[in-house]
Each structure stands twice: as structure tokens, then as C-alpha cells.
Design a protein around this motif. Structure first.
Motif, short mmCIF file in Angstrom:
data_model
loop_
_atom_site.label_atom_id
_atom_site.label_comp_id
_atom_site.label_asym_id
_atom_site.label_seq_id
_atom_site.Cartn_x
_atom_site.Cartn_y
_atom_site.Cartn_z
N VAL A 134 0.84 -1.19 0.00
CA VAL A 134 0.00 0.00 0.00
C VAL A 134 0.88 1.25 0.00
O VAL A 134 0.60 2.21 -0.72
N ARG A 135 1.94 1.23 0.79
CA ARG A 135 2.85 2.38 0.82
C ARG A 135 3.51 2.61 -0.52
O ARG A 135 3.71 3.73 -0.95
N ARG A 136 3.86 1.53 -1.21
CA ARG A 136 4.54 1.65 -2.49
C ARG A 136 3.57 1.82 -3.67
O ARG A 136 4.00 2.10 -4.77
N GLY A 137 2.30 1.61 -3.44
CA GLY A 137 1.31 1.78 -4.49
C GLY A 137 1.16 0.57 -5.39
O GLY A 137 0.61 0.67 -6.48
N LYS A 138 1.61 -0.59 -4.95
CA LYS A 138 1.47 -1.80 -5.76
C LYS A 138 0.06 -2.32 -5.63
O LYS A 138 -0.56 -2.25 -4.58
N LYS A 139 -0.43 -2.89 -6.72
CA LYS A 139 -1.76 -3.51 -6.71
C LYS A 139 -1.61 -4.99 -6.94
O LYS A 139 -0.74 -5.43 -7.68
N ARG A 140 -2.48 -5.75 -6.29
CA ARG A 140 -2.41 -7.20 -6.41
C ARG A 140 -2.99 -7.63 -7.74
O ARG A 140 -4.06 -7.20 -8.15
#
Length: 195
Positions: A134-140
Motif C-alpha cells: 500500500v505504501r509503495r502503491g502496488k496492486k495485487r
């Protein structure tokens, strides 16, 4: 037995033990109790209530080989019939020590609490990884969604990259740098002057 009582006292200092019937009952009903410890000389009514608390909270209850005075002394009281350990790590350590002393009595409980401790550690790792993403902005990306996207990408021919002309005042080196990028859209917050 002294090791177990000192470990219970350490859990109390860490704030991970509820002492007495009312706090144990509320911790069990709130699904916070991991194991309920009952003194060996506790009254039958106390044992029955501890069993009901454990059933309500889906946790273990164990009668430990220590009296009310010994259990109370390690918790800073004069006497204590029941206590609930609310931390899975402390609960696992206490039950393992009990199983090492009397494996035939506490062996099953040690296996159950070890499984619960393993699951709790796995949930903590997953939560930490999620917070990092979430901090890095990655999406699953789900496996089912990723496979069709790859197949569709292989079937469709790629569109040629956008080319910029000299009309826009760009040097050839800059044109290569911005190939395939999209133009910037100006929104409400941008500095547009009306003419």
C-alpha cells in the motif's frame, strides 16, 4: 514449574494476561484470550465457568499444576483461580513448557496452540506485506486475471509508438526520450490562464 510461573509473570508485566473471573470472561467473549489457565485447587464452579468461557471464545483452557496461591503470587496477587493469556506467543511458550513437563496431559494442547501460533505469524507477515504494498502503491494481480491479459497481449499487434514532429520544437534526442508517453492533461489544479 517455576519456569512456567515466571513466564506467566513476564506475560503479566507485558500486559498480556487478564486476571480473575470477570476480565477472563470479557477477554474470552471478545475473542482475545488464547489460553485460560486454571489453578489445580480452584473450585468446581470456577472450572465450569472457565470451560464455558473457553467454549464461548474458541480458546484452550488448561488446569496447571500450581495452586491458587502460587498462581496469584506470580501475577502479583495473594490468590488467583484463573487467568487468560491474550498473546499467542506467550500462550505457545507456556503450553510448550507444560507439555515438556507432562506430555501425556498437555501434548494435544501444545499441538493445537502451535498451529494457531503458526497461522497468527502467517497473518502478521501477510499484513506487513500488504501495508508495504500500500505504501509503495502496488496492486495485487490475481493469477486468473493475469493469464488472459498475457494471452490477449500476444494476439493483438502492438500499436506503433507516437512520434513527435519538428513542428513541436523538439530535438531528435528528446523525441526518442518521450516515445510512447502520453500528453499531460491539465485539470482543475493546473495553472491555465484564460485569454
Amino acid at each position: 514449574m517455576e519456569h512456567i510461573l515466571s513466564l506467566i509473570g513476564l506475560a503479566k508485566k507485558a500486559g498480556r494476561v487478564e486476571i480473575g473471573e470477570e476480565p477472563v470472561g470479557s477477554a474470552a467473549r471478545g475473542k482475545k484470550a488464547r489460553v485460560i489457565l486454571i489453578a489445580e485447587d480452584a473450585a468446581a464452579a470456577s472450572v465450569r465457568r472457565a470451560k464455558a468461557f473457553a467454549d464461548a471464545g474458541n480458546c484452550l483452557y488448561l488446569t496447571i499444576p500450581a495452586g491458587k496461591d502460587d498462581l496469584g503470587r506470580c501475577l502479583g496477587r495473594t490468590s488467583c483461580a484463573m487467568a487468560a493469556v491474550t498473546d499467542i506467543g506467550f500462550a505457545d511458550a507456556i503450553v510448550k513448557k507444560l507439555a515438556a513437563m507432562q506430555p501425556e496431559v498437555y501434548g494435544d494442547a501444545a499441538e493445537k496452540i502451535a498451529v494457531k501460533a503458526r497461522r497468527a505469524a502467517e497473518r502478521r507477515r501477510e499484513q506487513a506485506q500488504h501495508e508495504k504494498n500500500v505504501r509503495r502503491g502496488k496492486k495485487r494481480v490475481h493469477a486468473e486475471a493475469a493469464a488472459p491479459a498475457v494471452q490477449a497481449e500476444e494476439k493483438e499487434p502492438k500499436r506503433p509508438a507516437r512520434t513527435y514532429t519538428k513542428r513541436r520544437g523538439m530535438k531528435p534526442a528528446d523525441r526518442d526520450r518521450f516515445v510512447g508517453s502520453r500528453p499531460v492533461k491539465k485539470g482543475k489544479g493546473s495553472d491555465r490562464r484564460k485569454k
